[in-house]
Design a protein around this motif. Structure first.
Motif, PDB file in Angstrom:
ATOM      1  N   THR A 102       0.834  -1.200   0.000  1.00 10.25           N
ATOM      2  CA  THR A 102       0.000   0.000   0.000  1.00 10.25           C
ATOM      3  C   THR A 102       0.871   1.254   0.000  1.00 10.25           C
ATOM      4  O   THR A 102       1.659   1.464   0.932  1.00 10.25           O
ATOM      5  CB  THR A 102      -1.002   0.017   1.191  1.00 10.25           C
ATOM      6  N   THR A 107      -5.043   2.606   3.316  1.00  8.89           N
ATOM      7  CA  THR A 107      -6.198   2.028   2.620  1.00  8.89           C
ATOM      8  C   THR A 107      -6.981   1.093   3.548  1.00  8.89           C
ATOM      9  O   THR A 107      -6.432   0.122   4.080  1.00  8.89           O
ATOM     10  CB  THR A 107      -5.703   1.273   1.369  1.00  8.89           C
ATOM     11  N   THR A 110      -7.087  -2.716   2.929  1.00  9.56           N
ATOM     12  CA  THR A 110      -5.797  -3.361   3.165  1.00  9.56           C
ATOM     13  C   THR A 110      -5.531  -3.489   4.667  1.00  9.56           C
ATOM     14  O   THR A 110      -5.065  -4.523   5.146  1.00  9.56           O
ATOM     15  CB  THR A 110      -4.690  -2.566   2.441  1.00  9.56           C
ATOM     16  N   SER A 357      -6.302   8.567  -1.388  1.00  9.43           N
ATOM     17  CA  SER A 357      -6.299   7.371  -0.541  1.00  9.43           C
ATOM     18  C   SER A 357      -7.707   7.072  -0.074  1.00  9.43           C
ATOM     19  O   SER A 357      -8.492   7.973   0.244  1.00  9.43           O
ATOM     20  CB  SER A 357      -5.242   7.453   0.565  1.00  9.43           C
ATOM     21  N   THR A 359     -10.015   5.598   2.425  1.00  7.62           N
ATOM     22  CA  THR A 359      -9.963   5.223   3.842  1.00  7.62           C
ATOM     23  C   THR A 359     -11.283   4.672   4.376  1.00  7.62           C
ATOM     24  O   THR A 359     -11.463   4.530   5.555  1.00  7.62           O
ATOM     25  CB  THR A 359      -9.518   6.435   4.687  1.00  7.62           C
TER      26      THR A 359
END
Ligand code: M6R
Length: 361
Positions: A102, A107, A110, A357, A359
């Motif tokens: 990542t 993330t 992940t 990103s 989130t």
């Protein structure tokens, strides 16, 4: 700032010789033909029995690439989309190494996959660009790709650095597991040392822009490849759809006849990524799509290959190790996507609906 470039994406594409130098710095002992990963001395991974990569988007493609490198070296390895992994976690144990790939380290999918892996007792390693990111706090260990900050939403230099760092990790894991350096280790490390210069040679050519100019505005774009080149095909398609908004799909070349070939027309350029040494199958695939009238773009080492005679355009990759050639082929495809998006007037650094990103799951 953008240092005179019209977009961060183009600046970051052009930074790759330097970012790759940083990624590799001090990690290759060319004389001994050995990998030197600061926190992972020889023997670190001798108990590992399988490797699972978890990642999303471009980072998932880097994970796929790495899984093929480990498989090639006899180590069982598989790449999972982290979101799928979290929903349906595969079995792990203390001899499973789970590598989360990542760029941002933030993330959500992940991070959740790593949580699942940890609860099953797996050993976890973060491969990331950001020191102090959430993923580094959740994993047992971290390996930094040192690509420098990436501003464009489209991941470019970080993919190249991920794959280069993963190539080193794959060598270390494989030699720890088997007890000997893989036969081709020296060739791979030599090719990695040449990689920054080879990337520069691609950046100095206008071939990708010429292809974009000739072919932008078609119905759809297809990308095919085998092995590591399959992950490059997926990444080439993702970059194209993400910033140009054109329909693009990557397929395993072997899958072509099992469905996707029905979509191929004179309005669907096909990019054939060929990084290995065996041309026979690639030649068959290119003949098949050319027979349907599709413009064929071969991305390969050398323009005088047999495969090149079935291509309308060749995007050349400097002669190198097959596993390094994929990184170079991808640089050509980054440039094609960039120039196509630019010709179509897209907001390249901030594509609609996307964030740098992600989130939330
Ligand atoms: O920060 P990460 O590497 O975990 O991000 C994963 C994906 O969101 C990311 O690679 C995304 O696919 C990029 N925008 C692709 O260019």
């Amino acid at each position: 700032g953008k240092s005179g470039y019209p977009h961060y994406m183009l600046k970051e594409i052009h930074e790759q010789p330097e970012s790759l130098r940083q990624t590799l710095h001090g990690r290759v002992d060319a004389l001994a033909g050995a990998v030197e990963l600061e926190d992972f001395p020889p023997g670190t991974f001798e108990d590992v029995r399988q490797v699972q990569f978890v990642a999303m988007g471009t980072s998932y493609h880097a994970g796929l690439y790495a899984a093929s490198m480990l498989t090639e070296r006899g180590v069982p390895a598989h790449a999972y989309m982290a979101g799928e992994y979290a929903d349906c976690p595969p079995p792990v144990d203390g001899r499973t190494l789970v590598v989360s790939v990542t760029q941002s380290g933030e993330t959500a999918d992940t991070l959740n996959a790593v949580k699942r892996a940890r609860s099953g007792g797996a050993r976890t390693l973060a491969l990331t660009n950001v020191v102090g990111s959430s993923i580094t706090r959740q994993c047992d260990d971290a390996l930094f790709i040192r690509a420098g900050p990436e501003i464009g939403v489209a991941a470019t230099k970080t993919f190249s650095s991920q794959v280069a760092a993963l190539a080193l990790l794959a060598e270390r894991v494989a030699s720890d597991v088997s007890g000997v350096a893989s036969a081709g280790a020296r060739d791979l490390l030599d090719a990695l040392s040449e990689l920054p210069g080879d990337v520069q040679r691609i950046l100095d050519s206008d071939d990708a822009r010429d292809v974009a100019e000739a072919l932008y505005g078609c119905d759809a774009y297809f990308f095919i490849g085998r092995g590591p080149a399959y992950s490059v095909a997926l990444e080439g398609a993702l970059k194209m759809k993400e910033i140009s908004y054109e329909h693009a799909e990557g397929f395993a070349a072997s899958e072509l006849k099992h469905g996707p070939l029905a979509l191929v027309t004179s309005e669907t350029p096909v990019f054939g990524v060929l990084t290995g040494d065996d041309e026979t199958k690639a030649v068959n695939n290119l003949m098949e799509v050319q027979a349907r009238g599709a413009p064929v773009i071969l991305v390969a080492r050398g323009r005088h290959t047999e495969a090149a005679s079935f291509a309308d355009y060749v995007l050349e990759v400097p002669e190198t190790h097959p596993e390094v050639a994929g990184i170079l082929a991808n640089v050509q495809l980054q440039l094609v996507a960039y120039h196509a998006a630019d010709l179509l007037g897209r907001p390249i650094d901030k594509p609609r609906n996307l964030a740098k990103s992600v989130t939330v799951e």
